[in-house]
Design an enzyme around this catalytic site. Structure first.
Site, PDB file in Angstrom:
ATOM      1  N   CYS A 113      19.209 -10.229  -0.013  1.00 49.89           N
ATOM      2  CA  CYS A 113      18.878  -9.968  -1.426  1.00 49.89           C
ATOM      3  C   CYS A 113      20.114  -9.952  -2.338  1.00 49.89           C
ATOM      4  CB  CYS A 113      18.112  -8.656  -1.547  1.00 49.89           C
ATOM      5  SG  CYS A 113      16.590  -8.682  -0.578  1.00 49.89           S
ATOM      6  N   HIS A 255      18.622  -6.137  -8.427  1.00 44.41           N
ATOM      7  CA  HIS A 255      17.679  -6.646  -7.449  1.00 44.41           C
ATOM      8  C   HIS A 255      16.479  -5.687  -7.440  1.00 44.41           C
ATOM      9  CE1 HIS A 255      15.808  -8.403  -4.110  1.00 44.41           C
ATOM     10  NE2 HIS A 255      15.834  -7.265  -3.423  1.00 44.41           N
ATOM     11  N   ASN A 285       9.490  -8.818  -4.757  1.00 36.81           N
ATOM     12  CA  ASN A 285      10.863  -9.008  -4.281  1.00 36.81           C
ATOM     13  C   ASN A 285      11.034 -10.479  -3.873  1.00 36.81           C
ATOM     14  OD1 ASN A 285      13.273  -9.033  -2.856  1.00 36.81           O
ATOM     15  ND2 ASN A 285      12.846  -7.187  -1.687  1.00 36.81           N
TER      16      ASN A 285
HETATM   17  O1  UT7 Z   1      16.126  -4.958  -0.618  1.00 33.55           O
HETATM   18  C1  UT7 Z   1      16.108  -3.680  -0.091  1.00 33.55           C
HETATM   19  C2  UT7 Z   1      15.330  -3.671   1.194  1.00 33.55           C
HETATM   20  N1  UT7 Z   1      14.509  -2.515   1.274  1.00 33.55           N
HETATM   21  C3  UT7 Z   1      13.243  -2.563   0.903  1.00 33.55           C
HETATM   22  O2  UT7 Z   1      12.726  -3.565   0.446  1.00 33.55           O
HETATM   23  C4  UT7 Z   1      12.438  -1.302   1.102  1.00 33.55           C
HETATM   24  C5  UT7 Z   1      11.008  -1.651   1.082  1.00 33.55           C
HETATM   25  N2  UT7 Z   1      10.208  -0.493   1.464  1.00 33.55           N
HETATM   26  C6  UT7 Z   1       9.355   0.066   0.632  1.00 33.55           C
HETATM   27  O3  UT7 Z   1       9.265  -0.378  -0.491  1.00 33.55           O
HETATM   28  C7  UT7 Z   1       8.512   1.239   1.111  1.00 33.55           C
HETATM   29  O4  UT7 Z   1       9.050   1.756   2.303  1.00 33.55           O
HETATM   30  C8  UT7 Z   1       7.036   0.822   1.355  1.00 33.55           C
HETATM   31  C9  UT7 Z   1       6.398   0.461   0.035  1.00 33.55           C
HETATM   32  C10 UT7 Z   1       6.918  -0.358   2.308  1.00 33.55           C
HETATM   33  C11 UT7 Z   1       6.262   1.980   1.972  1.00 33.55           C
HETATM   34  O5  UT7 Z   1       6.255   3.070   1.047  1.00 33.55           O
HETATM   35  P1  UT7 Z   1       6.253   4.575   1.571  1.00 33.55           P
HETATM   36  O6  UT7 Z   1       5.993   5.439   0.402  1.00 33.55           O
HETATM   37  O7  UT7 Z   1       7.514   4.775   2.327  1.00 33.55           O
HETATM   38  O8  UT7 Z   1       4.991   4.652   2.491  1.00 33.55           O
HETATM   39  P2  UT7 Z   1       4.951   5.062   4.003  1.00 33.55           P
HETATM   40  O9  UT7 Z   1       5.578   3.988   4.830  1.00 33.55           O
HETATM   41  O10 UT7 Z   1       5.435   6.473   4.154  1.00 33.55           O
HETATM   42  O11 UT7 Z   1       3.400   5.017   4.256  1.00 33.55           O
HETATM   43  C12 UT7 Z   1       2.505   5.994   3.683  1.00 33.55           C
HETATM   44  C13 UT7 Z   1       1.108   5.638   4.118  1.00 33.55           C
HETATM   45  C14 UT7 Z   1       0.982   5.359   5.625  1.00 33.55           C
HETATM   46  O12 UT7 Z   1      -0.265   5.871   6.057  1.00 33.55           O
HETATM   47  P3  UT7 Z   1      -0.345   7.292   6.841  1.00 33.55           P
HETATM   48  O13 UT7 Z   1       0.508   7.095   8.048  1.00 33.55           O
HETATM   49  O14 UT7 Z   1       0.219   8.292   5.871  1.00 33.55           O
HETATM   50  O15 UT7 Z   1      -1.784   7.412   7.092  1.00 33.55           O
HETATM   51  C15 UT7 Z   1       0.938   3.865   5.693  1.00 33.55           C
HETATM   52  O16 UT7 Z   1       0.222   3.397   6.815  1.00 33.55           O
HETATM   53  O17 UT7 Z   1       0.667   4.455   3.464  1.00 33.55           O
HETATM   54  C16 UT7 Z   1       0.180   3.521   4.421  1.00 33.55           C
HETATM   55  N3  UT7 Z   1       0.459   2.170   3.935  1.00 33.55           N
HETATM   56  C17 UT7 Z   1      -0.386   1.497   3.141  1.00 33.55           C
HETATM   57  N4  UT7 Z   1      -1.583   1.815   2.608  1.00 33.55           N
HETATM   58  C18 UT7 Z   1      -2.171   0.896   1.823  1.00 33.55           C
HETATM   59  C19 UT7 Z   1       1.536   1.393   4.176  1.00 33.55           C
HETATM   60  N5  UT7 Z   1       1.409   0.207   3.552  1.00 33.55           N
HETATM   61  C20 UT7 Z   1       0.223   0.243   2.898  1.00 33.55           C
HETATM   62  C21 UT7 Z   1      -0.456  -0.653   2.073  1.00 33.55           C
HETATM   63  N6  UT7 Z   1      -1.649  -0.292   1.558  1.00 33.55           N
HETATM   64  N7  UT7 Z   1       0.029  -1.880   1.764  1.00 33.55           N
END
Ligand code: UT7
Length: 328
Positions: A113, A255, A285
C-alpha cells in the site's frame, strides 16, 4: 541537486461498481456492518479483459495530458504494484509498450500500500541527480483478483484502480520537499500474498486448495494499532524534516484501508478529520493506487490549490510506510 515537482496527475477507476448490497448477496455480511467497521460503501472491479497495465495506461494518459508531455518524451517509468500483469516482465514494461513510451526505461516497485510513495521516492532521486529529466510514476492494482470471495473479513475491503503522476525538473515554487520511506521486513507475514512466489511455486492443487494464491490478512487485521502509529510517525517525520507544523499543511492524502485507522491517525496527530482527503467510501482499499487516485481527485475538485502544502502518507504490507511533503 535539481528541484523536482509533480507536473501532472491522472487516475482511472474501472466502471463496474460492487456495492455492499451486492456483497450481501454472496456473503454473510451486511451494508451496516461494512460501513460502520470500515467506512466503505462500494468499490470498483476491473473488467475480465483488463490487466494492471491497462488501468495504468488510462491513468497515465491523463497525467501526461495534464503535464503537456508526450509519451515519447518520458525517460523513466516506475510502476508500483502487487498485482502486475505477469511475474515477468514487469507491469511497467507492458505499460511502456502500450503508451508507446519508446524512450523510457521502466521497472516495477513492490511495496504494497506504500508503493506509490516508494516509487515517487525512487523516481525523484533520478531527476534530482540529473540522470533523467522526467518520470511517470504510476500505481495500478487489481486487488479483486487476489481475493478469496468466501472470506468476509478480507474481500469486503479491496477494490481496483490506478493513479499516476508525472514528475519533472522544476524551477522555484511547486516541488516535492521530501520523501521518507521505511520497512519492517520481520513483520512481513502480517499481510501476505504467497502465490506466484518461489516459496509457493510450482502452483499445485494443494497450493490452490490452501488458498495460498489469495491475500492473507490475519496479521494485518491484528495490527491496526501499528498502522496508526506508523502513519502518524511518517507524517511527523516529514514535518520535522522541513521545519513545518501540521497547521501549515492544507490537506493530508492518506492511504485508506479503514476509516477507523484514519480516525486513530487524526486523533494521534491532534487534527480534525477534515484535514484528511477521503475516497474510502467509494473505492475501498486499492493498495498502492489509493494515494495517487486521491491526490488526482483532490487536484481536480480544487481541494489542492497552487501554493498549498500537501502531505502524502501510507502504511501497508511488508511492512512498509512513508510520507511525502509537496509544495503544490
Ligand atoms: O493497509 C493497512 C493494512 N491493514 C488493514 O487493511 C487492516 C484491515 N482490517 C480491518 O479493517 C478490520 O480488522 C476489519 C474490518 C477486517 C475487521 O474489523 P474488526 O472491528 O476488527 O472486527 P473483528 O475482526 O473483531 O470482528 C468482529 C465480528 C466477528 O464476529 P464475532 O466473532 O464477534 O461473532 C467477525 O466474525 O464481526 C464479524 N465479521 C463480519 N460480520 C459481518 C467480520 N467480517 C465481517 C463482515 N460482515 N464482513
Amino acid at each position: 541537486m535539481k528541484r523536482v515537482g509533480i507536473v501532472g496527475t491522472g487516475s482511472y477507476l474501472p466502471e463496474t461498481v460492487l456495492s455492499n448490497f451486492d456483497l450481501e448477496k454472496i456473503l454473510d455480511t451486511n451494508d451496516e456492518w461494512i460501513t460502520t467497521r470500515t467506512g466503505i460503501r462500494e468499490r470498483r472491479v476491473a473488467g475480465k479483459d483488463e490487466a494492471a497495465s491497462d488501468l495504468a495506461k488510462r491513468a497515465s494518459e491523463k497525467a501526461l495530458a495534464d503535464a503537456g508531455i508526450a509519451a515519447e518524451e518520458i525517460e523513466l517509468i516506475v510502476m508500483a504494484t502487487v498485482t502486475p500483469d505477469t511475474q515477468c516482465p514487469a507491469g511497467a514494461n507492458w505499460l511502456e509498450a502500450k503508451l508507446g513510451a519508446v524512450n523510457a526505461v521502466s521497472f516495477d516497485v513492490t511495496a504494497a500500500c506504500t508503493g506509490f510513495i516508494f516509487a515517487l521516492s525512487i523516481a525523484e532521486q533520478y531527476i534530482k541527480n540529473g540522470i533523467y529529466r522526467n518520470a511517470l510514476v504510476v500505481a495500478s492494482e487489481i486487488m479483486t483478483r487476489t481475493l478469496d470471495w468466501t472470506n468476509r473479513e478480507t474481500c469486503i475491503l479491496w477494490g481496483d484502480g490506478s493513479g499516476a503522476a508525472v514528475i519533472a525538473e522544476v524551477g522555484d515554487g511547486h516541488r516535492i520537499l521530501s520523501t521518507h520511506i521505511h520497512t519492517d521486513g520481520a513483520s512481513g507475514d502480517n499481510l501476505l500474498l504467497p502465490g506466484g512466489g518461489s516459496k509457493t511455486t510450482p502452483i499445485s492443487f494443494e497450493s490452490v486448495e490452501k488458498k495460498l494464491h489469495n491475500l492473507d490478512m490475519i496479521g494485518a487485521n491484528q495490527s491496526v494499532k501499528v498502522a496508526v502509529r506508523r502513519f502518524a510517525e511518517a507524517c511527523e517525520e516529514a514535518l520535522l524534516h522541513n521545519d513545518l507544523t501540521l497547521d501549515d499543511v492544507k490537506v493530508i492524502i492518506p492511504h485508506q484501508a479503514n476509516i477507523r485507522i484514519l480516525q486513530g491517525v487524526a486523533k494521534r496527530l491532534n487534527c480534525s478529520m477534515d484535514k484528511l482527503y477521503l475516497t474510502i467510501e467509494k473505492y475501498g482499499n486499492i493498495s498502492s493506487a489509493t494515494v495517487p487516485i486521491a491526490l488526482d481527485e483532490a487536484v481536480r475538485d480544487g481541494t489542492i490549490q497552487p501554493g498549498d502544502l500537501v502531505l502524502l502518507t501510507a502504511f501497508g504490507g511488508g511492512l512498509t510506510w512513508g510520507s511525502s511533503l509537496i509544495r503544490w
